[in-house]
Design a protein around this motif. Structure first.
Motif, PDB file in Angstrom:
ATOM      1  N   SER A 217     -45.117  31.469  12.953  1.00  0.00           N
ATOM      2  CA  SER A 217     -43.891  31.355  13.720  1.00  0.00           C
ATOM      3  C   SER A 217     -43.614  30.592  15.340  1.00  0.00           C
ATOM      4  O   SER A 217     -44.502  30.300  15.757  1.00  0.00           O
ATOM      5  CB  SER A 217     -43.397  32.230  14.149  1.00  0.00           C
ATOM      6  OG  SER A 217     -43.178  33.736  13.475  1.00  0.00           O
ATOM      7  N   VAL A 218     -42.721  29.437  14.697  1.00  0.00           N
ATOM      8  CA  VAL A 218     -42.945  28.667  16.949  1.00  0.00           C
ATOM      9  C   VAL A 218     -41.582  28.994  17.385  1.00  0.00           C
ATOM     10  O   VAL A 218     -40.427  28.593  17.176  1.00  0.00           O
ATOM     11  CB  VAL A 218     -42.417  26.363  16.056  1.00  0.00           C
ATOM     12  CG1 VAL A 218     -42.745  25.895  16.908  1.00  0.00           C
ATOM     13  CG2 VAL A 218     -43.645  26.478  14.782  1.00  0.00           C
ATOM     14  N   PHE A 219     -41.760  29.469  18.678  1.00  0.00           N
ATOM     15  CA  PHE A 219     -40.910  29.598  19.835  1.00  0.00           C
ATOM     16  C   PHE A 219     -40.701  28.427  21.069  1.00  0.00           C
ATOM     17  O   PHE A 219     -42.216  27.875  21.453  1.00  0.00           O
ATOM     18  CB  PHE A 219     -41.078  30.389  20.163  1.00  0.00           C
ATOM     19  CG  PHE A 219     -40.141  31.076  21.450  1.00  0.00           C
ATOM     20  CD1 PHE A 219     -38.472  31.545  20.897  1.00  0.00           C
ATOM     21  CD2 PHE A 219     -40.574  30.905  22.887  1.00  0.00           C
ATOM     22  CE1 PHE A 219     -37.976  31.499  22.411  1.00  0.00           C
ATOM     23  CE2 PHE A 219     -39.316  31.362  23.879  1.00  0.00           C
ATOM     24  CZ  PHE A 219     -38.319  31.380  23.358  1.00  0.00           C
ATOM     25  N   THR A 220     -39.888  27.245  20.336  1.00  0.00           N
ATOM     26  CA  THR A 220     -39.814  25.721  21.656  1.00  0.00           C
ATOM     27  C   THR A 220     -38.635  25.915  22.335  1.00  0.00           C
ATOM     28  O   THR A 220     -37.583  26.613  22.527  1.00  0.00           O
ATOM     29  CB  THR A 220     -39.635  25.114  20.430  1.00  0.00           C
ATOM     30  OG1 THR A 220     -40.459  25.140  19.708  1.00  0.00           O
ATOM     31  CG2 THR A 220     -39.542  24.001  21.339  1.00  0.00           C
ATOM     32  N   VAL A 221     -39.242  25.844  23.886  1.00  0.00           N
ATOM     33  CA  VAL A 221     -38.178  26.152  24.924  1.00  0.00           C
ATOM     34  C   VAL A 221     -38.335  24.860  25.538  1.00  0.00           C
ATOM     35  O   VAL A 221     -39.566  24.081  25.260  1.00  0.00           O
ATOM     36  CB  VAL A 221     -38.391  26.611  26.397  1.00  0.00           C
ATOM     37  CG1 VAL A 221     -38.058  26.764  26.895  1.00  0.00           C
ATOM     38  CG2 VAL A 221     -39.287  28.307  25.872  1.00  0.00           C
ATOM     39  N   SER A 222     -36.752  24.089  25.301  1.00  0.00           N
ATOM     40  CA  SER A 222     -37.276  22.393  25.422  1.00  0.00           C
ATOM     41  C   SER A 222     -36.541  22.272  26.913  1.00  0.00           C
ATOM     42  O   SER A 222     -35.759  23.191  27.614  1.00  0.00           O
ATOM     43  CB  SER A 222     -35.855  21.847  25.412  1.00  0.00           C
ATOM     44  OG  SER A 222     -36.189  21.646  23.606  1.00  0.00           O
ATOM     45  N   LEU A 223     -37.469  21.723  28.224  1.00  0.00           N
ATOM     46  CA  LEU A 223     -36.989  21.367  29.793  1.00  0.00           C
ATOM     47  C   LEU A 223     -36.737  19.966  29.703  1.00  0.00           C
ATOM     48  O   LEU A 223     -37.082  18.950  29.052  1.00  0.00           O
ATOM     49  CB  LEU A 223     -38.659  21.913  30.227  1.00  0.00           C
ATOM     50  CG  LEU A 223     -39.266  23.372  29.902  1.00  0.00           C
ATOM     51  CD1 LEU A 223     -40.845  23.269  30.587  1.00  0.00           C
ATOM     52  CD2 LEU A 223     -38.127  24.840  30.197  1.00  0.00           C
ATOM     53  N   SER A 224     -36.310  20.284  30.970  1.00  0.00           N
ATOM     54  CA  SER A 224     -35.234  18.973  31.257  1.00  0.00           C
ATOM     55  C   SER A 224     -36.575  17.608  31.807  1.00  0.00           C
ATOM     56  O   SER A 224     -36.694  16.487  31.904  1.00  0.00           O
ATOM     57  CB  SER A 224     -34.585  19.335  32.674  1.00  0.00           C
ATOM     58  OG  SER A 224     -35.615  20.299  33.554  1.00  0.00           O
TER      59      SER A 224
ATOM     60  N   PHE B 130     -44.827  28.563  21.627  1.00  0.00           N
ATOM     61  CA  PHE B 130     -45.795  29.294  21.766  1.00  0.00           C
ATOM     62  C   PHE B 130     -45.925  29.665  20.041  1.00  0.00           C
ATOM     63  O   PHE B 130     -44.821  29.706  19.355  1.00  0.00           O
ATOM     64  CB  PHE B 130     -44.863  30.540  21.980  1.00  0.00           C
ATOM     65  CG  PHE B 130     -44.981  31.448  21.781  1.00  0.00           C
ATOM     66  CD1 PHE B 130     -46.669  31.871  22.289  1.00  0.00           C
ATOM     67  CD2 PHE B 130     -44.683  33.284  21.029  1.00  0.00           C
ATOM     68  CE1 PHE B 130     -47.132  33.722  21.199  1.00  0.00           C
ATOM     69  CE2 PHE B 130     -44.893  33.902  20.886  1.00  0.00           C
ATOM     70  CZ  PHE B 130     -46.019  34.516  21.222  1.00  0.00           C
ATOM     71  N   THR B 131     -46.501  29.609  19.650  1.00  0.00           N
ATOM     72  CA  THR B 131     -46.961  29.722  18.246  1.00  0.00           C
ATOM     73  C   THR B 131     -48.391  31.005  17.582  1.00  0.00           C
ATOM     74  O   THR B 131     -48.276  31.195  18.375  1.00  0.00           O
ATOM     75  CB  THR B 131     -47.350  28.433  16.993  1.00  0.00           C
ATOM     76  OG1 THR B 131     -47.126  26.984  17.783  1.00  0.00           O
ATOM     77  CG2 THR B 131     -47.433  28.103  15.799  1.00  0.00           C
TER      78      THR B 131
END
Length: 484
Positions: A162-169, A249-250
């Motif tokens: 599982s891959v949880f990705t948070v894109s930031l500025s 987060f993997t």
């Protein structure tokens, strides 16, 4: 004779000194435990005076947030008046008074949730609360500069991970992960998150080790930060990294990578389809009887498909704005009790700290979230709500069921004769045997179509009801022949 005088004087002085210590000590103990009477409350401009009948008052004061308020606890005190609420409307909105076994609590609710800079002083047994209203309240010094922003959140579960990705500025520093039971907390520094993205990511239906991930904002050491609380289905390997301008987060999902097939609890029968009820002559077990009865009841009806969304709970509580950062759960539940105006009793096993941020959320929904995060449950008894760990509630329910089973085992048995009119006695006997309790027994009476059943009264009633359904006459087919 003269030489004995000093000795007598010394002995007399010793006795006087001992008496002084004993009686003086007794008086001091009595004074320290004496009750203090709060005779009146004087409310003025930016000032409140609590008048007492004592020259020395033991108290402590502190402030609380969400909603903002000043709390003063006066030990061994009781108010002489009956009023429990006063209106101030100057810096503070109201003064509320609560009585406890060892103290009286005075709660000053801030006006417009802006807490004044109040000072509490004791002068000749009077408690003087004075303040000057501030234009604004700064909860913590904030690091200058424009913080980063969370722009997008994605979750994907495939190929065993599982891959949880948070894109930031822009790229920022990582807050190292910390494990608290089945929750992994991690985050990014100097970052804010828009309200539209402060939503729980529910991964419970995915083939993933992640159950859900909750984003929230907080301030750590004066710096705006965004944290993520990932609740896991079980222990697995994971990594948290900053990759360019993204937080990743993997998890290695392992045994959670496969979704177990859901059990079907009902059968969908299209309209117009004819379902033939199976014959009762060759029934082998109670399960077959129940299955056949369910099939018969579904003829010509369409049952709702399994897996449809459950009714959404409607929350009607007052909207609250709460922000907690490593706050004792017992203090949080005290706040819930005040807002909800309910009597709440906490189990000794309710402990730990809580970090969350809620904006314009009904208090009853906030309570459900807190209970879910801390794995707690409630038991309502009259107008009192008990809060306990879920495991403790399950243990209580198990004990209740065991006690119920014990009562059944101690219940006296009775014997009843059932007559079988149409069906085969042996097949009916097999069905009844599957229904008996631990102390029940059934036997066929030789030379007749009767069954003798010994069991507790409730089971005998169930057997009688089932026999009415099973023992029906076999349908006859009339064949008419005409000779021409």
């Amino acid at each position: 004779m003269i030489s004995n005088v000093p000795t007598k004087l010394i002995n007399l002085c010793s006795l006087l000194l001992l008496a002084t210590v004993l009686f003086g000590g007794a008086n001091s103990v009595q004074a320290s435990s004496a009750m203090v009477t709060v005779t009146s409350v004087d409310i003025g401009t930016a000032r409140v005076v609590l008048n007492t009948d004592s020259k020395l008052v033991v108290f402590k004061s502190y402030t609380l947030g969400a909603p903002s308020r000043l709390v003063i606890d006066v030990e061994n005190a009781l108010p002489e008046f009956s009023d429990r609420k006063f209106t101030i409307n100057d810096g503070f909105k109201t003064l509320r008074i609560g009585l406890y076994a060892d103290k009286t609590r005075f709660v000053f609710d801030a006006l417009n949730d802006v807490l004044p800079d109040a000072r509490v002083e004791q002068v000749d047994g009077k408690l003087i609360i004075a303040w000057g209203v501030q234009d604004k309240v700064v909860t913590a010094p904030v690091v200058p500069g424009t913080p980063n922003a969370v722009e997008k959140i994605d979750f994907d579960a495939s190929n065993g991970q599982s891959v949880f990705t948070v894109s930031l500025s822009s790229q920022t520093d990582l807050i190292s992960p910390a494990v608290d039971g089945d929750v992994i907390r991690f985050g990014v520094k100097n970052t804010v998150i828009p309200r539209s993205l402060r939503r729980v990511v529910d991964a419970s239906v995915f083939p993933s080790a992640v159950l859900q991930i909750t984003p929230y904002s907080t301030i750590i050491a004066g710096e705006r930060c965004v944290m993520f609380a990932a609740r896991m289905k079980g222990p697995v390997d994971y990594t948290v990294n900053i990759v360019e301008s993204s937080l990743v987060f993997t998890t290695v999902d392992g045994p959670f990578a496969e979704i177990a097939a859901k059990k079907m609890s009902s059968v969908v029968v299209p309209v117009g389809e004819v379902v033939t009820t199976p014959s009762m002559d060759n029934v082998d077990s109670v399960d077959q009887v129940i299955e056949s009865l369910n099939s018969a009841s579904q003829t010509g009806e369409v049952e709702p498909a399994v897996g449809c969304a459950a009714p959404v709970k409607v929350y009607t509580g007052e909207l609250v704005n709460w922000e907690f950062d490593d706050t004792d759960i017992r203090n949080v539940m005290t706040l819930v009790a005040e807002v909800s105006d309910q009597n709440v009793i906490l189990s000794d096993d309710v402990k730990g700290e809580l970090t969350l941020r809620l904006h314009d959320v009904p208090w009853d929904q906030a309570l459900d979230l807190i209970l879910e995060i801390k794995e707690l449950g409630t038991i309502e008894q009259g107008n009192v709500v008990r809060v306990l760990p879920l495991k403790q509630i399950e243990a209580m329910e198990t004990a209740r069921l065991q006690a119920k089973q014990t009562i059944k085992r101690l219940e006296e048995t009775q014997t009843q004769i059932f007559e079988v009119n149409y069906k085969d006695v042996d097949s009916i006997e097999d069905v009844i045997e599957d229904m008996l309790s631990d102390q029940g027994e059934v036997s066929a009476i030789d030379g007749s179509k009767k069954l003798m059943v010994t069991d507790i009264p409730s089971k005998l009633v169930e057997i009688g009801d089932l026999l009415v359904l099973l023992d029906e006459p076999v349908k006859q087919v009339l064949i008419e022949a005409r000779i021409v």
